[in-house]
Design a protein around this motif. Structure first.
Motif, PDB file in Angstrom:
ATOM      1  N   LYS A  79      18.428  85.051 -46.897  1.00 48.33           N
ATOM      2  CA  LYS A  79      19.800  85.394 -46.537  1.00 48.33           C
ATOM      3  C   LYS A  79      20.766  84.689 -47.478  1.00 48.33           C
ATOM      4  N   LEU A  80      21.953  85.258 -47.574  1.00 46.18           N
ATOM      5  CA  LEU A  80      22.989  84.678 -48.414  1.00 46.18           C
ATOM      6  C   LEU A  80      23.707  83.570 -47.645  1.00 46.18           C
ATOM      7  N   LYS A  81      24.306  82.659 -48.392  1.00 48.37           N
ATOM      8  CA  LYS A  81      25.073  81.589 -47.768  1.00 48.37           C
ATOM      9  C   LYS A  81      26.217  82.185 -46.959  1.00 48.37           C
ATOM     10  N   ASP A  82      26.496  81.583 -45.829  1.00 44.71           N
ATOM     11  CA  ASP A  82      27.597  82.006 -44.955  1.00 44.71           C
ATOM     12  C   ASP A  82      27.349  83.367 -44.323  1.00 44.71           C
ATOM     13  N   ARG A  83      26.116  83.842 -44.327  1.00 45.88           N
ATOM     14  CA  ARG A  83      25.789  85.102 -43.658  1.00 45.88           C
ATOM     15  C   ARG A  83      24.568  84.899 -42.781  1.00 45.88           C
ATOM     16  N   GLU A  84      24.584  85.452 -41.610  1.00 45.51           N
ATOM     17  CA  GLU A  84      23.472  85.291 -40.678  1.00 45.51           C
ATOM     18  C   GLU A  84      22.423  86.386 -40.845  1.00 45.51           C
ATOM     19  N   VAL A  85      22.784  87.477 -41.513  1.00 43.63           N
ATOM     20  CA  VAL A  85      21.886  88.624 -41.606  1.00 43.63           C
ATOM     21  C   VAL A  85      20.888  88.429 -42.756  1.00 43.63           C
ATOM     22  N   TYR A  86      19.631  88.621 -42.448  1.00 38.82           N
ATOM     23  CA  TYR A  86      18.585  88.541 -43.471  1.00 38.82           C
ATOM     24  C   TYR A  86      18.520  89.836 -44.281  1.00 38.82           C
ATOM     25  N   PHE A  87      18.077  89.721 -45.527  1.00 45.82           N
ATOM     26  CA  PHE A  87      17.725  90.903 -46.300  1.00 45.82           C
ATOM     27  C   PHE A  87      16.292  90.705 -46.788  1.00 45.82           C
ATOM     28  N   TYR A  88      15.678  91.781 -47.225  1.00 44.95           N
ATOM     29  CA  TYR A  88      14.271  91.737 -47.618  1.00 44.95           C
ATOM     30  C   TYR A  88      14.096  92.077 -49.097  1.00 44.95           C
ATOM     31  N   ILE A  89      13.057  91.484 -49.692  1.00 49.20           N
ATOM     32  CA  ILE A  89      12.701  91.764 -51.082  1.00 49.20           C
ATOM     33  C   ILE A  89      11.252  92.241 -51.092  1.00 49.20           C
ATOM     34  N   ILE A  90      11.034  93.420 -51.651  1.00 52.27           N
ATOM     35  CA  ILE A  90       9.675  93.944 -51.790  1.00 52.27           C
ATOM     36  C   ILE A  90       9.313  93.900 -53.269  1.00 52.27           C
ATOM     37  N   ILE A  91       8.212  93.214 -53.597  1.00 55.80           N
ATOM     38  CA  ILE A  91       7.758  93.123 -54.987  1.00 55.80           C
ATOM     39  C   ILE A  91       6.420  93.845 -55.114  1.00 55.80           C
ATOM     40  N   GLU A  92       6.388  94.838 -55.992  1.00 57.71           N
ATOM     41  CA  GLU A  92       5.153  95.571 -56.283  1.00 57.71           C
ATOM     42  C   GLU A  92       4.724  95.224 -57.701  1.00 57.71           C
ATOM     43  N   ASN A  93       3.481  94.789 -57.873  1.00 51.33           N
ATOM     44  CA  ASN A  93       2.988  94.340 -59.179  1.00 51.33           C
ATOM     45  C   ASN A  93       2.114  95.412 -59.808  1.00 51.33           C
ATOM     46  N   VAL A 122       9.745  95.891 -59.228  1.00 51.41           N
ATOM     47  CA  VAL A 122       8.429  96.128 -59.814  1.00 51.41           C
ATOM     48  C   VAL A 122       8.247  95.161 -60.974  1.00 51.41           C
ATOM     49  N   THR A 123       7.173  94.375 -60.960  1.00 52.05           N
ATOM     50  CA  THR A 123       6.831  93.572 -62.146  1.00 52.05           C
ATOM     51  C   THR A 123       5.704  94.304 -62.858  1.00 52.05           C
ATOM     52  N   TYR A 124       5.894  94.560 -64.126  1.00 49.90           N
ATOM     53  CA  TYR A 124       4.939  95.328 -64.919  1.00 49.90           C
ATOM     54  C   TYR A 124       4.429  94.453 -66.049  1.00 49.90           C
ATOM     55  N   ASN A 125       3.143  94.149 -66.071  1.00 45.98           N
ATOM     56  CA  ASN A 125       2.587  93.304 -67.121  1.00 45.98           C
ATOM     57  C   ASN A 125       1.658  94.061 -68.057  1.00 45.98           C
ATOM     58  N   GLY A 126       1.849  95.389 -68.138  1.00 47.60           N
ATOM     59  CA  GLY A 126       1.065  96.185 -69.073  1.00 47.60           C
ATOM     60  C   GLY A 126       1.508  95.941 -70.504  1.00 47.60           C
ATOM     61  N   LEU A 127       0.571  95.954 -71.430  1.00 47.80           N
ATOM     62  CA  LEU A 127       0.872  95.716 -72.838  1.00 47.80           C
ATOM     63  C   LEU A 127       0.687  96.969 -73.692  1.00 47.80           C
ATOM     64  N   GLU A 128      -0.089  97.926 -73.207  1.00 49.95           N
ATOM     65  CA  GLU A 128      -0.446  99.072 -74.035  1.00 49.95           C
ATOM     66  C   GLU A 128       0.569 100.212 -73.973  1.00 49.95           C
ATOM     67  N   LYS A 129       1.216 100.399 -72.829  1.00 46.14           N
ATOM     68  CA  LYS A 129       2.068 101.563 -72.634  1.00 46.14           C
ATOM     69  C   LYS A 129       3.419 101.158 -72.062  1.00 46.14           C
ATOM     70  N   GLU A 130       4.469 101.801 -72.542  1.00 45.98           N
ATOM     71  CA  GLU A 130       5.816 101.537 -72.036  1.00 45.98           C
ATOM     72  C   GLU A 130       5.958 102.094 -70.620  1.00 45.98           C
ATOM     73  N   TRP A 131       6.751 101.405 -69.809  1.00 49.12           N
ATOM     74  CA  TRP A 131       7.057 101.911 -68.460  1.00 49.12           C
ATOM     75  C   TRP A 131       8.099 103.016 -68.597  1.00 49.12           C
ATOM     76  N   LYS A 134      -0.011  89.025 -57.612  1.00 48.77           N
ATOM     77  CA  LYS A 134       0.309  88.981 -56.191  1.00 48.77           C
ATOM     78  C   LYS A 134       0.512  87.548 -55.732  1.00 48.77           C
ATOM     79  N   PHE A 135      -0.391  86.648 -56.143  1.00 48.81           N
ATOM     80  CA  PHE A 135      -0.253  85.266 -55.681  1.00 48.81           C
ATOM     81  C   PHE A 135       0.928  84.586 -56.339  1.00 48.81           C
ATOM     82  N   LEU A 136       1.321  85.054 -57.525  1.00 46.24           N
ATOM     83  CA  LEU A 136       2.392  84.385 -58.264  1.00 46.24           C
ATOM     84  C   LEU A 136       3.695  84.392 -57.484  1.00 46.24           C
ATOM     85  N   PHE A 137       4.005  85.502 -56.834  1.00 51.22           N
ATOM     86  CA  PHE A 137       5.280  85.612 -56.142  1.00 51.22           C
ATOM     87  C   PHE A 137       5.160  85.401 -54.634  1.00 51.22           C
ATOM     88  N   GLU A 138       4.124  84.697 -54.248  1.00 49.46           N
ATOM     89  CA  GLU A 138       4.032  84.260 -52.854  1.00 49.46           C
ATOM     90  C   GLU A 138       4.499  82.818 -52.755  1.00 49.46           C
TER      91      GLU A 138
END
Length: 317
Positions: free
Chosen positions: A69-83, A121-130, A15-19
């Motif tokens: 936001k992207l260059k030359d655009r005034e509209v913001y977009f959002y990124i949701i990261i679930e760890n 989604v960032t998945y750092n599990g080692l035992e089981k495939e997502w 959680k702190f990594l992507f803040e």
């Protein structure tokens, strides 16, 4: 050696990594490689409110919510990261819930156009495939291929080493590289030494963040006595800054090595060397590399000393 930490400890570590804006940009541009990421206005990236309140008045909280936001655009977009460190079967529904709550909030604020929301989604599990379906639903403007299909960053499958030289002062590549071997104490110690030059180039902010990660992931793998020494090493780095990182890495690597051998000698990994001769020989090779005598290795593995001498000769050649 495998010491699994509770899932919530790894989740909170990420959680702190992507803040941090640079780490968010690294994730979406270098790791995932979204086609539009090259046009992101870097100084526009900022953390947004992570709390959404639904009609049932229950507070729901996403791990990381950022807006940009992207260059030359005034509209913001959002990124949701679930760890995640464990596979979550409800992930598509969970992400959709976050997206709907964020859109509802924007509607209440009176926006004329709903912002795009990119779920990751960032998945750092080692035992089981997502193995959870990544499709959510449909399309949205230029993000139509990404908006309702979350990107999965499977840490264990990344060529993390390839990212180490991409940026000098981005924490994510180093953490990814070390996280891949967090359950292999010997390899973790080796990789820690390998990334020392990059750690020396870190800013004070990223040094502090790296120490948080080390406290969450490395410290639990040490004995009680070694944890006390680890804490002292942390304090020395906090006081001396980046100049103390070499000392920190050297000593923490030593503590990891000592912790592994203490557990070995206490019989906590005896089960790993009992049974098949191949397993005993693999342990013998590791002990040879670590400087153990033929007699000590024979006592620990119960292998014939002549076989150990042969293994030593093979390693030398």
């Amino acid at each position: 050696m495998r010491d699994s930490l509770p899932p919530q400890e790894h989740d909170s570590t990420f959680k702190f990594l992507f803040e941090h804006p640079k780490d968010i940009l690294f994730l979406i541009k270098d790791v995932i490689g979204y086609s539009w990421a090259k046009d992101i206005q870097e100084d526009s990236i900022e953390l947004a409110d992570k709390e959404f309140v639904g009609e049932d008045f229950l507070q729901r909280r996403a791990d990381v919510v950022a807006k940009a936001k992207l260059k030359d655009r005034e509209v913001y977009f959002y990124i949701i990261i679930e760890n995640q460190s464990t596979v979550a079967k409800d992930m598509p529904e969970r992400l959709l819930r976050y997206m709907i709550l964020l859109w509802a909030k924007k509607i209440r604020e009176g926006v004329e156009k709903l912002p795009a929301i990119i779920p990751i989604v960032t998945y750092n599990g080692l035992e089981k495939e997502w193995d959870v379906e990544q499709e959510i639903i449909s399309e949205f403007d230029i993000f139509k291929n990404d908006i309702f299909r979350y990107a999965l960053v499977n840490i264990s499958k990344l060529d993390a080493k390839a990212f180490l030289c991409e940026e000098d002062d981005v924490l994510s590549p180093v953490v990814f590289y070390l996280e891949q071997v967090r359950d292999d104490t010997e390899e973790l110690a080796r990789r820690l030494k390998e990334v020392e030059p990059q750690l020396r180039r870190f800013s004070s902010t990223n040094i502090e963040r790296f120490l948080i990660w080390a406290g969450n992931v490395i410290r639990p793998r040490l004995t009680k006595e070694d944890k006390e020494e680890f804490d002292k090493l942390i304090e020395r780095v906090k006081q001396g800054g980046v100049s103390k990182m070499g000392e920190f890495v050297s000593n923490v690597s030593r503590l990891l090595d000592e912790a592994q051998m203490k557990k070995f000698n206490e019989g906590k990994i005896v089960g790993k060397i009992e049974g098949k001769i191949e397993g005993k020989e693999e342990v013998a090779r590791k002990l040879i590399k670590r400087g153990f005598s033929d007699e000590d290795i024979a006592e620990l593995t119960e292998l014939d000393i002549e076989r150990i001498k042969k293994l030593r000769k093979e390693l030398i050649n």
